[in-house]
Design an enzyme around this catalytic site. Structure first.
Site, PDB file in Angstrom:
ATOM      1  CD  GLU A 131      -6.888  -1.339   2.315  1.00 49.36           C
ATOM      2  OE1 GLU A 131      -7.807  -0.549   2.580  1.00 49.36           O
ATOM      3  OE2 GLU A 131      -5.783  -1.319   2.886  1.00 49.36           O
ATOM      4  CB  THR A 184      -4.160   5.630   2.356  1.00 49.68           C
ATOM      5  OG1 THR A 184      -4.158   5.166   3.706  1.00 49.68           O
ATOM      6  CG2 THR A 184      -3.194   4.775   1.551  1.00 49.68           C
TER       7      THR A 184
HETATM    8  N1  HSE Z   1       1.687   0.466   1.864  1.00 51.37           N
HETATM    9  C1  HSE Z   1       0.603   1.406   1.952  1.00 51.37           C
HETATM   10  C2  HSE Z   1       1.175   2.802   1.866  1.00 51.37           C
HETATM   11  C3  HSE Z   1      -0.115   1.225   3.249  1.00 51.37           C
HETATM   12  O1  HSE Z   1       2.205   3.054   2.520  1.00 51.37           O
HETATM   13  O2  HSE Z   1       0.602   3.634   1.157  1.00 51.37           O
HETATM   14  C4  HSE Z   1      -1.259   2.167   3.449  1.00 51.37           C
HETATM   15  O3  HSE Z   1      -1.779   2.008   4.749  1.00 51.37           O
END
Ligand code: HSE
Length: 309
Positions: A131, A184
């Site tokens: 990630e 993201t």
């Molecule tokens: N917590 C992360 C964000 C999750 O909100 O960027 C990404 O899917």
């Protein structure tokens, strides 16, 4: 030839109001399927299919499944490679942990092929590494529930500690995915770098009560506690008609409606004992229909973590 094994890796919803990068919840559907078998050396991704798969790299140093599997092989000092086939059930850039499911599925696949030598937390860390590489930030709030199942909370990133609890059986979930892509990496770039004490107090209060609601099975309290004064407001401009969609879900009986992860999915919680959730899905979909945008919906519930099929 080594035997193929198949891993089920569920979608997840993260943040859930006040728990940015902390809270996560495994969903019963949709899910990715990751298949793999041992080969002599290296990671080889020979097939990627499913929605959005045409944009996913097969280079294992750029692919979430490949990066996570490589990390497990490295940590366990394994001397073999893996051939991988990826069946995406979760479209990329959706906000329901598409890259997280791939990363978790890849880590779990390698974990099974290496004889399950790692602890569940170590598997989560291998997936979180993927990630970090692909989304521009080390966050485990999708990969943790994807591997552990249920509702997860990350107490601390350094040292890493994650807790998993079983959510209420009465928790129904509607996922609405409008036809817009929100990477993201870009969604994290719009976030503030500082928060006020007022917002901190607001988040701690809501986060604490949400966890209590999960523990005691109080879906009404969970609904009241899904509040975000910082992250969703900063991202709202990335998702067309977000506020109208949330309002429509609440009017249709949802206990809470909020931005899923980094968006664009809109997640609504409801009580299964009160309704079947279809009217909430229809209400959100009609907001997008009226604006000539396609919107997929799922009426589901929370689910278990990665498993061998
Ligand atoms: N917590 C992360 C964000 C999750 O909100 O960027 C990404 O899917």
């Amino acid at each position: 030839m080594s035997e193929w094994i198949r891993i089920h890796a569920p979608a997840t919803t993260s943040n859930i109001g006040a728990g940015f990068d902390i809270f996560g919840l495994a969903l019963d559907e949709p899910f990715d399927t990751i298949e793999g078998r041992k080969i002599d050396s290296g990671i080889s991704i020979t097939e990627i299919s499913g929605p959005g798969s045409e944009g996913i790299p097969t280079d294992p140093t750029k692919n979430s499944v490949g990066i996570a599997a490589t990390e497990v092989l490295k940590r366990t000092g394994s001397d073999f490679g893996i051939e991988i086939r990826i069946k995406k059930g979760i479209r990329p850039c959706s906000g329901i942990g598409s890259s997280g499911a791939s990363a978790a599925g890849g880590a779990y696949l390698a974990h099974v092929l290496t004889g399950e030598k790692l602890t569940p937390t170590e598997v989560v860390l291998c997936a979180a590494h993927a990630e970090d590489v692909t989304s521009g930030g080390f966050h485990a709030d999708n990969v943790a529930p994807c591997i552990l199942g249920g509702f997860t909370m990350i107490r601390s990133y350094e040292p890493f500690e994650v807790i998993s609890i079983r959510p209420p059986d009465d928790l129904g979930i509607v996922i609405a995915m409008p036809d817009v892509l929100v990477p993201t990496k870009e969604s994290r770039q719009v976030l503030p770098t500082q928060v006020s004490v007022k917002d901190l107090v607001f988040h701690v209060g809501n986060a604490s009560c949400l966890v209590h609601g999960m523990e005691v099975g109080d879906v009404d309290l969970i609904g009241r506690s899904i509040k975000d004064a910082v992250f969703e407001p900063a991202r709202a401009g990335l998702v067309p008609h977000l506020k109208e969609a949330e309002k429509a879900a609440l009017s249709a009986g949802a206990k809470a409606s909020f931005l899923g992860g980094s968006g664009p999915c809109i997640i609504s919680f409801f009580k299964k004992s009160e309704m079947d959730g279809k009217n909430i899905a229809d209400a959100v979909k009609s907001v997008y229909d009226q604006n000539n945008m396609h919107c997929d919906t799922w009426v589901t519930t929370w689910g278990e973590g990665c498993r061998r099929e």
